[in-house]
Design a protein around this motif. Structure first.
Motif, PDB file in Angstrom:
ATOM      1  N   PRO A 119       0.793  -1.235   0.000  1.00 19.64           N
ATOM      2  CA  PRO A 119       0.000   0.000   0.000  1.00 19.64           C
ATOM      3  C   PRO A 119       0.822   1.281   0.000  1.00 19.64           C
ATOM      4  O   PRO A 119       0.413   2.282  -0.584  1.00 19.64           O
ATOM      5  N   ASP A 120       1.985   1.270   0.675  1.00 20.53           N
ATOM      6  CA  ASP A 120       2.773   2.495   0.787  1.00 20.53           C
ATOM      7  C   ASP A 120       4.033   2.487  -0.071  1.00 20.53           C
ATOM      8  O   ASP A 120       4.806   3.435  -0.062  1.00 20.53           O
ATOM      9  N   GLY A 121       4.257   1.409  -0.809  1.00 19.98           N
ATOM     10  CA  GLY A 121       5.423   1.339  -1.671  1.00 19.98           C
ATOM     11  C   GLY A 121       6.727   1.052  -0.961  1.00 19.98           C
ATOM     12  O   GLY A 121       7.781   1.004  -1.593  1.00 19.98           O
ATOM     13  N   ASP A 122       6.666   0.856   0.348  1.00 20.37           N
ATOM     14  CA  ASP A 122       7.871   0.548   1.124  1.00 20.37           C
ATOM     15  C   ASP A 122       7.816  -0.923   1.509  1.00 20.37           C
ATOM     16  O   ASP A 122       7.031  -1.321   2.372  1.00 20.37           O
ATOM     17  N   LEU A 123       8.638  -1.727   0.887  1.00 18.54           N
ATOM     18  CA  LEU A 123       8.570  -3.175   1.089  1.00 18.54           C
ATOM     19  C   LEU A 123       9.055  -3.602   2.465  1.00 18.54           C
ATOM     20  O   LEU A 123       8.847  -4.750   2.875  1.00 18.54           O
ATOM     21  N   ASN A 124       9.707  -2.696   3.190  1.00 20.68           N
ATOM     22  CA  ASN A 124      10.299  -3.067   4.479  1.00 20.68           C
ATOM     23  C   ASN A 124       9.665  -2.362   5.664  1.00 20.68           C
ATOM     24  O   ASN A 124      10.173  -2.460   6.788  1.00 20.68           O
ATOM     25  N   ASP A 125       8.583  -1.622   5.445  1.00 23.46           N
ATOM     26  CA  ASP A 125       8.018  -0.835   6.542  1.00 23.46           C
ATOM     27  C   ASP A 125       6.501  -0.804   6.425  1.00 23.46           C
ATOM     28  O   ASP A 125       5.931  -1.058   5.365  1.00 23.46           O
ATOM     29  N   LYS A 126       5.874  -0.478   7.555  1.00 20.52           N
ATOM     30  CA  LYS A 126       4.420  -0.347   7.640  1.00 20.52           C
ATOM     31  C   LYS A 126       3.745  -1.640   7.207  1.00 20.52           C
ATOM     32  O   LYS A 126       4.295  -2.726   7.362  1.00 20.52           O
ATOM     33  N   ILE A 127       2.529  -1.537   6.647  1.00 19.98           N
ATOM     34  CA  ILE A 127       1.815  -2.755   6.259  1.00 19.98           C
ATOM     35  C   ILE A 127       2.254  -3.185   4.866  1.00 19.98           C
ATOM     36  O   ILE A 127       2.837  -2.408   4.106  1.00 19.98           O
ATOM     37  N   SER A 128       1.976  -4.431   4.542  1.00 18.49           N
ATOM     38  CA  SER A 128       2.471  -5.016   3.298  1.00 18.49           C
ATOM     39  C   SER A 128       1.320  -5.593   2.475  1.00 18.49           C
ATOM     40  O   SER A 128       0.159  -5.606   2.894  1.00 18.49           O
ATOM     41  N   GLY A 129       1.697  -6.117   1.305  1.00 13.24           N
ATOM     42  CA  GLY A 129       0.698  -6.777   0.474  1.00 13.24           C
ATOM     43  C   GLY A 129       0.067  -7.969   1.161  1.00 13.24           C
ATOM     44  O   GLY A 129      -1.112  -8.273   0.949  1.00 13.24           O
ATOM     45  N   ALA A 130       0.842  -8.659   2.011  1.00 11.15           N
ATOM     46  CA  ALA A 130       0.294  -9.801   2.753  1.00 11.15           C
ATOM     47  C   ALA A 130      -0.847  -9.365   3.660  1.00 11.15           C
ATOM     48  O   ALA A 130      -1.848 -10.084   3.812  1.00 11.15           O
ATOM     49  N   ASP A 131      -0.725  -8.185   4.279  1.00  9.76           N
ATOM     50  CA  ASP A 131      -1.800  -7.670   5.133  1.00  9.76           C
ATOM     51  C   ASP A 131      -3.070  -7.408   4.325  1.00  9.76           C
ATOM     52  O   ASP A 131      -4.181  -7.620   4.810  1.00  9.76           O
ATOM     53  N   ILE A 132      -2.889  -6.939   3.084  1.00  6.66           N
ATOM     54  CA  ILE A 132      -4.037  -6.684   2.215  1.00  6.66           C
ATOM     55  C   ILE A 132      -4.741  -7.988   1.861  1.00  6.66           C
ATOM     56  O   ILE A 132      -5.967  -8.082   1.890  1.00  6.66           O
ATOM     57  N   VAL A 133      -3.965  -9.024   1.538  1.00  4.92           N
ATOM     58  CA  VAL A 133      -4.559 -10.325   1.214  1.00  4.92           C
ATOM     59  C   VAL A 133      -5.338 -10.867   2.412  1.00  4.92           C
ATOM     60  O   VAL A 133      -6.457 -11.369   2.271  1.00  4.92           O
ATOM     61  N   LYS A 134      -4.760 -10.758   3.601  1.00  3.32           N
ATOM     62  CA  LYS A 134      -5.430 -11.246   4.807  1.00  3.32           C
ATOM     63  C   LYS A 134      -6.739 -10.495   5.044  1.00  3.32           C
ATOM     64  O   LYS A 134      -7.757 -11.099   5.412  1.00  3.32           O
TER      65      LYS A 134
END
Length: 271
Positions: free
Chosen positions: A84-99
């Motif tokens: 969501p934020d374009g930072d692969l190492n910080d904040k939430i990730s694509g995995a959080d979106i899938v969940k």
């Protein structure tokens, strides 16, 4: 002189209209559309069958299986989402979106099951999905961006479920029964049946943008972005898909907002 327009529909007309809204928990346009459309969806619910659908990236097709895409996927890279934020190492990730997408699928599934064999009760319960989806978009993924951490993101979702009055135990069981979101400590990751269905159906429909609307099994191709035009176009498509004599009264106002007969109907394209 008056202008006459002939419209040809490549879509089945039915006594009850089935429609789907394809979106994702990080989809800002979809969030705006759902906020705009909620009242109308509830108003039309006695005469329609609605189902929310979710855009899941196929990790196997994208070469992510085995962990190549890192935190953007779940179940060893099989199901993925955009960061969501374009930072692969910080904040939430694509995995959080899938969940979260899986959670919303299960929320609707649990509400539908709770209605039993009573269609009126089922449709009434399904209205809670709209409340949750819009509360989540407003409070957990607002205009200023998503929560700062995966933990906060998940906790916010739990809080919205509590506020809406959803059965969190049943939702969690649904997610686990479908295949869960984590690989076992030993052994092979299994597929998630609900996410597999979304990937398969998205491919069959040719969903490439969000939000996308499917009415009576046919993909609506025009004006499905955010804003009032998308809401009006979708409403017109639904109302025009009722068999003669079965459209609810609300459709009279949708199709003839000025009481001018067919002059007020916009062109809608199905593919």
């Amino acid at each position: 002189e008056p202008t006459f327009i002939t419209m040809s529909w490549d879509i089945a007309q039915r006594k009850e209209v089935n429609y789907e809204i394809w979106t994702s928990s990080e989809d800002h346009n979809g969030a705006e559309f759902k906020r705009d459309f909620q009242e109308l969806a509830i108003d039309l619910s006695p005469n329609t069958n609605f189902r929310p659908r979710f855009f899941i990236y196929d990790g196997e097709y994208r070469g992510c299986v085995g962990g190549a895409c890192g935190s953007q996927c779940i179940l060893n890279g099989r199901y993925c989402g955009p960061d969501p934020d374009g930072d692969l190492n910080d904040k939430i990730s694509g995995a959080d979106i899938v969940k979260e997408n899986l959670r919303q699928i299960c929320i609707f599934k649990v509400l539908t099951s709770a209605g039993g064999n009573d269609p009126a009760k089922t449709k009434k319960l399904q209205q809670k999905w709209w409340c949750y989806a819009n509360d989540f978009a407003n409070n957990c993924y607002g205009e200023e961006g998503p929560m700062r951490s995966s933990g906060d993101f998940a906790a916010c979702a739990v809080e919205q479920m509590r506020k809406v009055g959803l059965d969190q135990v049943a939702v969690n069981k649904c997610m686990a029964d479908a295949g869960g979101v984590d690989c076992p400590s030993s052994g092979t990751c299994q597929k998630n049946t609900l996410l597999e269905q979304e990937i398969r159906d998205r491919s069959n429909y040719g969903i490439i943008s969000l939000p996308s609307i499917v009415v009576n099994g046919v993909l609506l191709r025009t004006a499905t972005g955010s804003g009032g035009a998308a809401e009006q176009t979708t409403a017109e498509a639904i109302c025009n898909s009722f068999a003669s004599g079965f459209a609810p009264q609300r459709c009279d106002r949708i199709l003839n907002p000025m009481g001018t007969g067919n002059a007020g109907i916009a062109t809608v394209t199905f593919t």
